[in-house]
Enzyme design. Structure first.
Site, PDB file in Angstrom:
ATOM      1  N   LYS A 194     -35.784 -13.096  39.249  1.00 53.06           N
ATOM      2  CA  LYS A 194     -36.600 -13.255  38.042  1.00 53.06           C
ATOM      3  C   LYS A 194     -35.719 -12.934  36.849  1.00 53.06           C
ATOM      4  O   LYS A 194     -35.220 -11.816  36.724  1.00 53.06           O
ATOM      5  CB  LYS A 194     -37.798 -12.320  38.100  1.00 53.06           C
ATOM      6  CG  LYS A 194     -38.649 -12.393  36.844  1.00 53.06           C
ATOM      7  CD  LYS A 194     -39.905 -11.574  36.970  1.00 53.06           C
ATOM      8  CE  LYS A 194     -40.750 -11.702  35.720  1.00 53.06           C
ATOM      9  NZ  LYS A 194     -42.004 -10.964  35.836  1.00 53.06           N
ATOM     10  N   ARG A 204     -47.118 -14.058  27.829  1.00 54.70           N
ATOM     11  CA  ARG A 204     -47.311 -12.756  27.180  1.00 54.70           C
ATOM     12  C   ARG A 204     -48.366 -12.862  26.084  1.00 54.70           C
ATOM     13  O   ARG A 204     -49.088 -11.890  25.827  1.00 54.70           O
ATOM     14  CB  ARG A 204     -45.981 -12.220  26.658  1.00 54.70           C
ATOM     15  CG  ARG A 204     -45.017 -11.886  27.802  1.00 54.70           C
ATOM     16  CD  ARG A 204     -43.623 -11.503  27.310  1.00 54.70           C
ATOM     17  NE  ARG A 204     -42.697 -11.314  28.430  1.00 54.70           N
ATOM     18  CZ  ARG A 204     -41.396 -11.103  28.283  1.00 54.70           C
ATOM     19  NH1 ARG A 204     -40.861 -11.043  27.082  1.00 54.70           N
ATOM     20  NH2 ARG A 204     -40.631 -10.942  29.363  1.00 54.70           N
ATOM     21  N   LYS A 221     -36.853  -7.075  28.459  1.00 55.83           N
ATOM     22  CA  LYS A 221     -36.889  -6.612  29.851  1.00 55.83           C
ATOM     23  C   LYS A 221     -35.527  -6.737  30.523  1.00 55.83           C
ATOM     24  O   LYS A 221     -35.417  -6.846  31.739  1.00 55.83           O
ATOM     25  CB  LYS A 221     -37.961  -7.391  30.620  1.00 55.83           C
ATOM     26  CG  LYS A 221     -39.367  -7.207  30.040  1.00 55.83           C
ATOM     27  CD  LYS A 221     -40.443  -7.786  30.961  1.00 55.83           C
ATOM     28  CE  LYS A 221     -41.843  -7.475  30.410  1.00 55.83           C
ATOM     29  NZ  LYS A 221     -42.915  -7.979  31.309  1.00 55.83           N
ATOM     30  N   GLU A 237     -29.707 -10.194  45.357  1.00 56.92           N
ATOM     31  CA  GLU A 237     -31.132  -9.856  45.386  1.00 56.92           C
ATOM     32  C   GLU A 237     -31.805 -10.480  46.616  1.00 56.92           C
ATOM     33  O   GLU A 237     -32.680  -9.881  47.230  1.00 56.92           O
ATOM     34  CB  GLU A 237     -31.833 -10.353  44.108  1.00 56.92           C
ATOM     35  CG  GLU A 237     -31.476  -9.568  42.850  1.00 56.92           C
ATOM     36  CD  GLU A 237     -32.206  -8.229  42.755  1.00 56.92           C
ATOM     37  OE1 GLU A 237     -32.918  -7.839  43.704  1.00 56.92           O
ATOM     38  OE2 GLU A 237     -32.067  -7.550  41.711  1.00 56.92           O
ATOM     39  N   LYS A 252     -37.509 -17.722  39.209  1.00 57.34           N
ATOM     40  CA  LYS A 252     -38.348 -17.858  38.012  1.00 57.34           C
ATOM     41  C   LYS A 252     -37.513 -17.655  36.768  1.00 57.34           C
ATOM     42  O   LYS A 252     -36.759 -16.691  36.735  1.00 57.34           O
ATOM     43  CB  LYS A 252     -39.428 -16.787  38.093  1.00 57.34           C
ATOM     44  CG  LYS A 252     -40.342 -16.696  36.914  1.00 57.34           C
ATOM     45  CD  LYS A 252     -41.263 -15.539  37.099  1.00 57.34           C
ATOM     46  CE  LYS A 252     -42.084 -15.407  35.846  1.00 57.34           C
ATOM     47  NZ  LYS A 252     -42.872 -14.214  35.842  1.00 57.34           N
ATOM     48  N   SER A 278     -44.814 -20.392  31.932  1.00 55.34           N
ATOM     49  CA  SER A 278     -45.622 -20.724  30.754  1.00 55.34           C
ATOM     50  C   SER A 278     -44.853 -21.486  29.677  1.00 55.34           C
ATOM     51  O   SER A 278     -45.373 -22.431  29.086  1.00 55.34           O
ATOM     52  CB  SER A 278     -46.218 -19.445  30.174  1.00 55.34           C
ATOM     53  OG  SER A 278     -45.196 -18.539  29.799  1.00 55.34           O
ATOM     54  N   TYR A 317     -48.763 -24.263  36.108  1.00 53.38           N
ATOM     55  CA  TYR A 317     -50.016 -24.419  35.365  1.00 53.38           C
ATOM     56  C   TYR A 317     -50.502 -25.868  35.409  1.00 53.38           C
ATOM     57  O   TYR A 317     -51.604 -26.162  34.975  1.00 53.38           O
ATOM     58  CB  TYR A 317     -49.828 -23.931  33.920  1.00 53.38           C
ATOM     59  CG  TYR A 317     -49.403 -22.472  33.893  1.00 53.38           C
ATOM     60  CD1 TYR A 317     -50.345 -21.456  34.043  1.00 53.38           C
ATOM     61  CD2 TYR A 317     -48.057 -22.113  33.782  1.00 53.38           C
ATOM     62  CE1 TYR A 317     -49.959 -20.123  34.069  1.00 53.38           C
ATOM     63  CE2 TYR A 317     -47.660 -20.778  33.802  1.00 53.38           C
ATOM     64  CZ  TYR A 317     -48.617 -19.795  33.946  1.00 53.38           C
ATOM     65  OH  TYR A 317     -48.232 -18.478  33.987  1.00 53.38           O
TER      66      TYR A 317
END
Ligand code: PBG
Length: 328
Positions: A194, A204, A221, A237, A252, A278, A317
């Protein structure tokens, strides 16, 4: 000239025969935003066509998705500001919005898979995925909370738990906690790679979950999500997540990271998921609304590209629309 690749492009029939990648409704998962209240179906301004649903409205939406053959939904809660605090207490409320939404979905559409996201940001007054103290995002202390959330969601009926927080060691911590609570049958979909991406902005907005400006800590982040410049680190990872017991690994965002999807699918034998996020939805929607691209063609091309790169699960979406187009 004896060799002419165009022979296999001459007609729809021959193109269908030569097609290498197929997108099916089976590949799609619909992310859904839930909010407390009744009769609410609020459109998200930066995601036209996407809504925050109160539980009663969510019920109608999941029935529709299920009847279209979409196999799963991923739930994200919009928590009211007065319930947010520094340690994300509301995330552990057994009668909180997400546990209620999970029960409702499993009741309304029992065969629809419920993917429950696990991270603190929807509940955090700092807008971070972990607990913040003295200007740091605490890793190991956060794991304890995440493990409790996972068990709570499994208890409510979630089929798949999806840690999206990027703390180190969370897959092992969640696996141990789920197994200890007799949820060894509940699967883990890890947000393996991510990235600290600019494409999460509209999400957000939907949850009002952006990292807040706080003394001593930057409002981003980057100290836990991955650097967009890295791909070998994604393999690291991946190795950790597999070792810790991830059942599905996710990349992502999706389109800007097709190479990462490909690398993960080559390097592992578990299903690879991709989150078409998004910001990707917002860009395609905005261009289509302006008449600058064809919505259906651009969306189906994007989803096919994600599939071609190696993802068999696509959180998007556009899931409902794509399911309708695929059925037509
Ligand atoms: C948070 C989370 C985010 C998304 C899914 N889970 C946002 C973030 O990390 O800030 C983004 C999804 C999207 O943009 O569609 N744990």
């Amino acid at each position: 000239m004896r060799i002419r690749p165009r022979r296999l492009r001459r007609s729809d029939g021959i193109r269908r025969m030569a097609r290498e990648t197929r997108l099916s409704v089976d590949n799609l998962v619909a992310p859904l935003f839930v909010i407390d209240g009744e009769g609410i179906r609020e459109e998200i301004p930066s995601m036209p066509g996407q809504f925050r649903f109160s539980p009663d409205q969510l019920e109608r939406e999941v029935r529709e998705l299920s009847s279209l053959g979409v196999p799963g939904v991923a739930l994200f809660p919009a928590i009211s500001e007065d319930l947010k605090d520094a340690v994300a207490s509301e995330s552990l409320n057994p009668d909180g919005l997400v546990p209620r939404a999970i029960r409702l979905v499993k009741h309304a559409a029992p065969d629809l898979l419920v993917i429950a996201d696990v991270a603190l940001d929807p509940y955090s007054s700092d807008g971070h995925d972990g607990i913040v103290r003295d200007g740091r995002i605490l890793n190991d202390e956060t794991l304890e909370v995440l493990a409790k959330i996972a068990v709570l969601h499994a208890d409510a009926g979630a089929d798949i738990i999806a840690p999206s927080d990027m703390m180190d060691g969370r897959v092992a911590a969640l696996r141990d906690a789920l197994d200890a609570a007799a949820f060894s049958h509940v699967a883990l979909l890890s947000y393996t790679a991510k990235y600290a991406s600019a494409f999460y902005g509209p999400f957000r907005d939907a949850l009002d979950s952006a990292p807040r400006q706080r003394a001593g800590i930057p409002p981003d982040k980057k100290s836990y999500q991955m650097d967009p410049a890295n791909v070998r680190e994604a393999i690291r990872e991946l190795m950790l997540d597999i070792e810790e017991g991830a059942d599905i690994v996710m990349v992502k965002p999706a389109i800007p990271y097709l190479d990462v999807i490909f690398r993960l699918s080559e390097a592992s034998a578990v299903p690879v998921a991709a989150y078409h996020v998004s910001g990707e939805y917002a860009m395609l929607s905005a261009a289509a609304r302006n008449g600058w691209i064809g919505r259906q063609e651009a969306v189906m091309e994007s989803l096919t590209a994600i599939r071609r790169a190696g993802a068999s699960v696509i959180l998007t979406y556009f899931a409902k629309e794509a399911a309708e187009w695929l059925a037509a």
